[in-house]
Design an enzyme around this catalytic site. Structure first.
Site, mmCIF file in Angstrom:
data_model
loop_
_atom_site.group_PDB
_atom_site.id
_atom_site.type_symbol
_atom_site.label_atom_id
_atom_site.label_comp_id
_atom_site.label_asym_id
_atom_site.label_seq_id
_atom_site.Cartn_x
_atom_site.Cartn_y
_atom_site.Cartn_z
ATOM 1 N N ARG A 218 0.856 -1.184 0.000
ATOM 2 C CA ARG A 218 0.000 0.000 0.000
ATOM 3 C C ARG A 218 0.892 1.234 0.000
ATOM 4 O O ARG A 218 2.071 1.183 0.370
ATOM 5 C CB ARG A 218 -0.893 0.011 1.234
ATOM 6 C CG ARG A 218 -1.961 -1.076 1.244
ATOM 7 C CD ARG A 218 -2.751 -1.074 2.535
ATOM 8 N NE ARG A 218 -3.559 0.145 2.700
ATOM 9 C CZ ARG A 218 -4.313 0.388 3.768
ATOM 10 N NH1 ARG A 218 -4.341 -0.477 4.780
ATOM 11 N NH2 ARG A 218 -5.023 1.496 3.837
ATOM 12 N N HIS A 219 0.332 2.345 -0.410
ATOM 13 C CA HIS A 219 1.025 3.632 -0.310
ATOM 14 C C HIS A 219 1.331 3.948 1.152
ATOM 15 O O HIS A 219 0.758 3.349 2.078
ATOM 16 C CB HIS A 219 0.134 4.737 -0.892
ATOM 17 C CG HIS A 219 -1.234 4.740 -0.282
ATOM 18 N ND1 HIS A 219 -1.510 5.275 0.951
ATOM 19 C CD2 HIS A 219 -2.411 4.208 -0.732
ATOM 20 C CE1 HIS A 219 -2.781 5.113 1.238
ATOM 21 N NE2 HIS A 219 -3.363 4.460 0.228
ATOM 22 N N ASN A 225 -6.137 8.529 5.459
ATOM 23 C CA ASN A 225 -5.967 7.423 6.415
ATOM 24 C C ASN A 225 -6.007 7.947 7.844
ATOM 25 O O ASN A 225 -6.639 7.361 8.726
ATOM 26 C CB ASN A 225 -4.614 6.724 6.205
ATOM 27 C CG ASN A 225 -4.537 5.927 4.923
ATOM 28 O OD1 ASN A 225 -3.499 5.916 4.257
ATOM 29 N ND2 ASN A 225 -5.616 5.251 4.547
ATOM 30 N N ARG A 268 -1.149 9.636 -3.606
ATOM 31 C CA ARG A 268 -0.513 8.933 -2.495
ATOM 32 C C ARG A 268 0.382 7.784 -2.937
ATOM 33 O O ARG A 268 1.351 7.463 -2.242
ATOM 34 C CB ARG A 268 -1.571 8.448 -1.496
ATOM 35 C CG ARG A 268 -2.747 7.653 -2.058
ATOM 36 C CD ARG A 268 -3.874 7.670 -1.010
ATOM 37 N NE ARG A 268 -5.035 6.836 -1.333
ATOM 38 C CZ ARG A 268 -6.055 7.227 -2.074
ATOM 39 N NH1 ARG A 268 -6.042 8.434 -2.641
ATOM 40 N NH2 ARG A 268 -7.095 6.427 -2.259
ATOM 41 N N GLU A 288 -7.715 3.132 -6.461
ATOM 42 C CA GLU A 288 -8.497 2.509 -5.392
ATOM 43 C C GLU A 288 -9.961 2.348 -5.798
ATOM 44 O O GLU A 288 -10.466 3.057 -6.679
ATOM 45 C CB GLU A 288 -8.388 3.361 -4.119
ATOM 46 C CG GLU A 288 -9.144 2.846 -2.903
ATOM 47 C CD GLU A 288 -8.721 1.455 -2.427
ATOM 48 O OE1 GLU A 288 -8.817 0.508 -3.236
ATOM 49 O OE2 GLU A 288 -8.332 1.321 -1.253
ATOM 50 N N HIS A 354 -3.314 0.328 -3.453
ATOM 51 C CA HIS A 354 -4.257 0.680 -2.394
ATOM 52 C C HIS A 354 -4.814 -0.574 -1.733
ATOM 53 O O HIS A 354 -4.651 -1.696 -2.237
ATOM 54 C CB HIS A 354 -5.399 1.520 -2.982
ATOM 55 C CG HIS A 354 -4.922 2.706 -3.744
ATOM 56 N ND1 HIS A 354 -4.790 3.951 -3.193
ATOM 57 C CD2 HIS A 354 -4.523 2.827 -5.050
ATOM 58 C CE1 HIS A 354 -4.341 4.799 -4.106
ATOM 59 N NE2 HIS A 354 -4.178 4.142 -5.245
#
Length: 402
Positions: A218-219, A225, A268, A288, A354
């Site tokens: 994931r980023h 987040n 991101r 995403e 994502h």
């Protein structure tokens, strides 16, 4: 029955039949088509037990030849029973190296005679054969082998026995077939048509033997987040930037500079890849899952404003589609094309994407059932490494920062 297919592999040992069978079956199941591999080698090990060295495959030994033929018939009969039941695409993984064997299969498959598709793998590229050989000596036949040299020499002797009798598919056999020369260097297709057949062909046309690992992450932590907001296109936080630096350091220490980097087209993931000097491929296919009318909303606000959406999503997380947005099923459909793109590379690959995207890709790589995909745990700051073998991928998780 018209959509059911029996795929029969043909080829010398160490040409990639098991690699092709298992990758294709995993892809078909991921696409929602019930597929299963029936491997004659697995049946041989189970029925005879113990270790059979190369001499077992000497075609001049009539007793052993009869044993192999009987095992093949048992395996193929199980395949027919399975496809008679709930199966859609069955894959018969064996050498099927002589015309007599292929004729037997054609005339003993009952009502499926028009549903057979032969896939022959022909390889004269020494590097491909060596790569396949390295996979084979790690297989169940040699799991308790004395050493690598013994396994290599024994398997080369097995290849020599097959080389003496091998017969390539010819048009006078009246078979539907696909011939793959050095995987997809050259492809011959004879009398193949149909929706599922087209899906099979698309996958095989893009498949290469890749011995290199694939990395998924994931980023780095994003502003959304931090605030428990779904979707959007936020920047990464200071912690996210710290992860980007650590990801770069780790990858440069673990592998050479020659690897492919994919990101989505969202800030991101692009920012998480910014410390890498290599060219990056930004793909919208990796964006995403779209939250539709819930995009850029916090989970708390969604619960208050759209309680029905929360309820429906909990009831069927796989098929639930956000109004004006996407579902996990939509992501599988979208990522079909990305997987085909991945197959053409023969070098390490890093994918920065994502949460939902990584879940769906892991569903493909390690064969997670559809209804389990939405519930996989994909933590931030964690690098997932997938190492290929002849059947699937070994998976390791590495938490790079706490």
């Amino acid at each position: 029955m018209s959509n059911k297919i029996i795929i029969i592999l043909v080829g010398m040992p160490a040409r990639g039949k098991s690699y092709t069978s298992n990758n294709l079956s995993r892809y078909l199941n991921w696409c929602g088509i019930n597929s299963k591999v029936f491997n004659c080698g697995d049946y041989r090990r189970k029925i005879i037990g113990g270790f059979q060295d190369a001499n077992f495959f000497d075609f001049n030994n009539q007793e052993n030849f009869n044993k192999k033929e009987e095992i093949s018939k048992i395996c193929f009969n199980d395949l027919i029973n399975w496809i008679d039941d709930t199966g859609e695409i069955a894959i018969f993984d064996a050498t099927n190296s002589i015309k007599e064997r292929r004729s037997f299969l054609k005339y003993n498959c009952g009502k499926y005679s028009d549903n057979l598709l032969f896939v022959e793998l022909i390889t004269n590229n020494k590097d491909i054969i060596l790569n396949n050989l390295n996979l084979k000596i790690k297989s169940q036949d040699y799991v308790n082998s004395r050493d690598k040299k013994f396994a290599t020499d024994d398997f080369k002797k097995r290849i020599a026995f097959y080389n003496n009798i091998y017969q390539t598919i010819e048009d006078n056999e009246n078979l539907r077939y696909i011939k793959l020369i050095n995987f997809n260097e050259k492809i011959f297709i004879n009398n193949v048509f149909g929706i599922n057949e087209s899906l099979v062909m698309s996958y095989l046309m893009n498949l290469k033997l890749n011995n290199f690992p694939i990395y998924l992450t994931r980023h780095g932590q994003s502003e959304n987040n931090l605030n428990m907001i779904i979707g959007g296109d936020p920047n990464i936080t200071n912690l996210g930037d710290k992860y980007a630096k650590e990801l770069h350091r780790h990858m440069c220490n673990e592998i050479s500079d020659d690897f492919v980097i994919f990101t989505s087209c969202l800030n991101r993931t692009i920012q998480t890849a910014k410390y890498f000097k290599q060219d990056k491929i930004h793909s919208r296919l990796l964006n995403e899952i779209h939250g539709g009318i819930c995009e850029n909303m916090s989970y708390k606000d969604i619960e208050q404003i759209y309680p029905k959406i929360c309820k429906e999503r909990k009831e069927d997380k796989l098929r639930f589609r956000y109004p004006q947005g996407e579902s996990y099923i939509d992501l599988i459909e979208r990522l079909k094309y990305f997987v085909l793109e991945l197959n053409k590379y023969n070098k390490p690959i890093l994918i920065i994407a994502h949460n939902a995207i990584i879940k769906v890709l892991l569903g493909y790589f390690i064969g997670i059932k559809h209804d389990k995909i939405p519930y996989s745990e994909i933590e931030l700051n964690t690098l997932i490494r997938l190492t290929p073998n002849s059947h699937n991928y070994a998976i390791t998780y590495n938490k790079l920062i706490n």
